[in-house]
Design an enzyme around this catalytic site. Structure first.
Site, PDB file in Angstrom:
ATOM      1  N   GLU A   1      70.056   9.561  34.374  1.00  0.00           N
ATOM      2  CA  GLU A   1      71.518   9.498  34.511  1.00  0.00           C
ATOM      3  C   GLU A   1      72.147   8.743  33.339  1.00  0.00           C
ATOM      4  O   GLU A   1      73.169   9.142  32.792  1.00  0.00           O
ATOM      5  CB  GLU A   1      71.907   8.830  35.830  1.00  0.00           C
TER       6      GLU A   1
ATOM      7  N   THR B   1      68.575  31.418  36.490  1.00  0.00           N
ATOM      8  CA  THR B   1      69.731  31.682  35.621  1.00  0.00           C
ATOM      9  C   THR B   1      70.933  31.469  36.538  1.00  0.00           C
ATOM     10  O   THR B   1      70.850  31.764  37.736  1.00  0.00           O
ATOM     11  CB  THR B   1      69.730  33.122  35.044  1.00  0.00           C
ATOM     12  N   HIS B   2      71.992  30.937  36.009  1.00  0.00           N
ATOM     13  CA  HIS B   2      73.166  30.558  36.829  1.00  0.00           C
ATOM     14  C   HIS B   2      72.778  29.580  37.933  1.00  0.00           C
ATOM     15  O   HIS B   2      73.425  29.529  38.970  1.00  0.00           O
ATOM     16  CB  HIS B   2      73.841  31.775  37.462  1.00  0.00           C
TER      17      HIS B   2
ATOM     18  N   LYS C   1      67.011   4.513  49.482  1.00  0.00           N
ATOM     19  CA  LYS C   1      67.302   5.188  48.211  1.00  0.00           C
ATOM     20  C   LYS C   1      66.315   4.879  47.106  1.00  0.00           C
ATOM     21  O   LYS C   1      65.796   3.784  46.995  1.00  0.00           O
ATOM     22  CB  LYS C   1      68.696   4.779  47.708  1.00  0.00           C
TER      23      LYS C   1
ATOM     24  N   SER D   1      68.952   1.072  45.844  1.00  0.00           N
ATOM     25  CA  SER D   1      70.371   0.875  46.106  1.00  0.00           C
ATOM     26  C   SER D   1      70.562  -0.524  46.668  1.00  0.00           C
ATOM     27  O   SER D   1      69.678  -1.061  47.331  1.00  0.00           O
ATOM     28  CB  SER D   1      70.839   1.925  47.126  1.00  0.00           C
TER      29      SER D   1
ATOM     30  N   TYR E   1      86.863   5.881  -2.947  1.00  0.00           N
ATOM     31  CA  TYR E   1      86.615   4.963  -1.843  1.00  0.00           C
ATOM     32  C   TYR E   1      87.924   4.566  -1.170  1.00  0.00           C
ATOM     33  O   TYR E   1      88.934   4.328  -1.820  1.00  0.00           O
ATOM     34  CB  TYR E   1      85.888   3.700  -2.334  1.00  0.00           C
TER      35      TYR E   1
ATOM     36  N   ASN F   1      66.737   5.881  43.054  1.00  0.00           N
ATOM     37  CA  ASN F   1      67.686   6.572  42.185  1.00  0.00           C
ATOM     38  C   ASN F   1      67.139   6.845  40.786  1.00  0.00           C
ATOM     39  O   ASN F   1      66.450   6.009  40.219  1.00  0.00           O
ATOM     40  CB  ASN F   1      68.970   5.743  42.062  1.00  0.00           C
TER      41      ASN F   1
HETATM   42  N1  ARG Z   1      82.577  -3.653   3.543  1.00  0.00           N
HETATM   43  C1  ARG Z   1      82.906  -2.516   2.779  1.00  0.00           C
HETATM   44  C2  ARG Z   1      82.556  -1.243   3.528  1.00  0.00           C
HETATM   45  O1  ARG Z   1      81.891  -1.360   4.496  1.00  0.00           O
HETATM   46  C3  ARG Z   1      82.171  -2.547   1.474  1.00  0.00           C
HETATM   47  C4  ARG Z   1      82.857  -1.834   0.372  1.00  0.00           C
HETATM   48  C5  ARG Z   1      84.118  -2.500   0.040  1.00  0.00           C
HETATM   49  N2  ARG Z   1      84.719  -1.933  -1.141  1.00  0.00           N
HETATM   50  C6  ARG Z   1      85.978  -2.214  -1.461  1.00  0.00           C
HETATM   51  N3  ARG Z   1      86.436  -1.664  -2.565  1.00  0.00           N
HETATM   52  N4  ARG Z   1      86.755  -2.951  -0.732  1.00  0.00           N
HETATM   53  O2  ARG Z   1      82.919  -0.143   3.181  1.00  0.00           O
END
Ligand code: ARG
Length: 468
Positions: free
Chosen positions: A300, A165-166, A293, A287, A327, A295
């Site tokens: 990482e 711990t720690h 080395k 390395s 949209y 690594n």
């Molecule tokens: N390429 C657009 C997107 O990835 C598709 C939808 C586009 N719709 C629009 N009304 N322009 O979202």
């Protein structure tokens, strides 16, 4: 016939007849998503096939037209498989690219595909279909990772490792116990992804642009056809919901947190200071300058790649937070984020599984040596006295004094002769030496979920049916 008529707003063609000029070439490039959303081609074809089938069944087009559309879409699938479907920027996005090609193939009939549909519900459908499949792939990768951990756990039930711990030596553990902690984390990751999957698996198709459609479509039919478990109940929500993208990225971020924490441990375990593991040549690198080395590049890189997944989560949240319904083109930005989250998580899970499978070997002799040469059995001295009715806090103080004394003399607790134990408290007997032996210290922790071998064996038994 002008094949792109009304199908795309690229520079060489027109949108609807209200447009007179093509796009500025730079804006065409800026606007286009075809460079990356071609990733969604199979899902776009699947969605369109289901849509065309539904249009036929609902008598919005004839049965024969429906069949021809489906055949045309399957032709595009074959062309793509043969490497012959390579839409350019003028297509704007994968949805237009497919529709455009369909019109090329079928003539005016191709123009019927988009009946009762918008790219807004279409892109949401494609993305969910794609993500659903990727969640299943990540689940498989998590299972492989768990199995690789489990194999080491089975082998190392009785190997001891210092518990910290720690990052200070705390109490010794069964190495299996330590590894099974990561199996548990990956188990929660899998559950979380299944939970996200339920919400990804909800169909927006039929919401059209935002308000639904006056055409007598059947949303249940396309949803069933595409294997969705449910339908969005509200068309506005359907086209503007990206919660699933955020939830998924959050779940993936936790996967990365877990991988990154294990990576950090492997990195210091592999250092000369710890030397708890040896890196095999399969997963280590040298390395360019220092010939001695070896690594730990794999853990990482996993640790380093974790940041980009967190970054995408943050990017998605920020992208969505100010958007009014419904949209907005901003949504186009969700794709590259999600694609990279998926790619990175899958790559890292695979790399870590391989690292565990063939990249590291635990060094029981070094681990054993480590637990035998510290004061991580001090709590057990206190517990020994508690069993002899000394109140814990009093025992704790007493053992603190004992440790101080040992440190001053440069010895360990087990080096103290019995008479000196007794000077400190008459309750100490010869059996104190057994009680503080590391193996006994581990074995004794039999509380439920503890590191006692019998308890760890129970964990192994619980996981064995899933992982062995
Ligand atoms: N390429 C657009 C997107 O990835 C598709 C939808 C586009 N719709 C629009 N009304 N322009 O979202």
């Amino acid at each position: 016939m002008t094949v792109s008529d009304g199908v795309t707003g690229g520079s060489g063609s027109g949108w609807s007849d209200r447009f007179e000029e093509g796009l500025h070439p730079s804006i065409e490039r800026f606007n286009a998503s075809i460079g990356f959303d071609i990733t969604l081609l199979q899902q776009d074809l699947d969605g369109s096939v289901a849509h065309a089938r539904m249009l036929g069944r609902c008598d919005l087009i004839s049965a024969q037209e429906s069949e021809q559309l489906i055949e045309g879409l399957e032709t595009i699938r074959q062309e793509a498989a043969a490497g012959d479907f390579n839409p350019g920027l003028e297509a704007e996005d994968v949805h237009f690219a497919v529709e455009r090609r369909l019109i090329e193939l079928l003539g005016p009939l191709g123009k019927k595909l988009h009946t009762g549909r918008s790219r807004n519900d279409q892109v949401g459908t494609d993305l969910r279909l794609w993500l659903r499949q990727q969640i299943d792939a990540i689940d498989g990768a998590l299972l492989r990772f768990q199995r690789a951990l489990f194999r080491h756990a089975e082998e190392h039930l009785h190997t001891l490792i210092p518990g910290y711990t720690h990052l200070q030596r705390a109490q010794p553990l069964s190495l299996a116990h330590h590894l099974l902690a990561y199996v548990e984390m990956a188990g929660r990751d899998r559950q979380r992804l299944q939970d996200v999957r339920r919400r990804v698996n909800c169909c927006p198709l039929g919401a059209a642009a935002l308000a639904g459609t006056p055409l007598p479509i059947n949303r249940q039919q396309t949803a069933d056809d595409l294997g969705f478990e449910g339908l969005y109940a509200n068309s506005l929500d359907a086209v503007s919901d990206r919660d699933f993208a955020v939830e998924f990225s959050a779940a993936a971020s936790l996967v990365m947190v877990h991988l990154s924490r294990l990576s950090e441990e492997v990195i210091f375990w592999a250092s000369e200071e710890f030397a708890f593991v040896r890196l095999t040549d399969r997963c280590a690198t040298g390395s360019s300058l220092m010939p001695q080395k070896k690594n730990p590049d794999v853990p990482e890189l996993v640790r380093g790649k974790t940041g980009r997944v967190f970054g995408h989560l943050q990017g998605l949240l920020t992208m969505i937070k100010g958007l009014p319904l419904a949209y907005n083109k901003d949504f186009q930005e969700d794709k590259e984020a999600l694609f990279d989250v998926v790619r990175t998580s899958l790559d890292c899970l695979e790399a870590m599984a391989i690292l565990l499978e063939e990249g590291i070997r635990f060094r029981p002799e070094r681990l054993e040596q480590a637990v035998a040469s510290d004061f991580s059995n001090a709590t057990d001295v206190a517990d020994y006295l508690v069993a002899r009715e000394v109140p814990f806090r009093e025992a704790y103080q007493l053992v603190g004094r004992l440790v101080k004394l040992c440190l001053e003399e440069g010895i360990l607790l087990r080096d103290l002769p019995l008479n000196r134990w007794k000077q400190l408290h008459p309750g100490f007997e010869q059996d104190i030496y057994d009680a503080i032996a590391p193996r006994q210290v581990v074995a004794a922790r039999l509380s439920e979920g503890g590191t006692g071998f019998a308890q760890v064996e129970k964990q192994l038994q619980r996981w064995r049916p899933v992982l062995a």
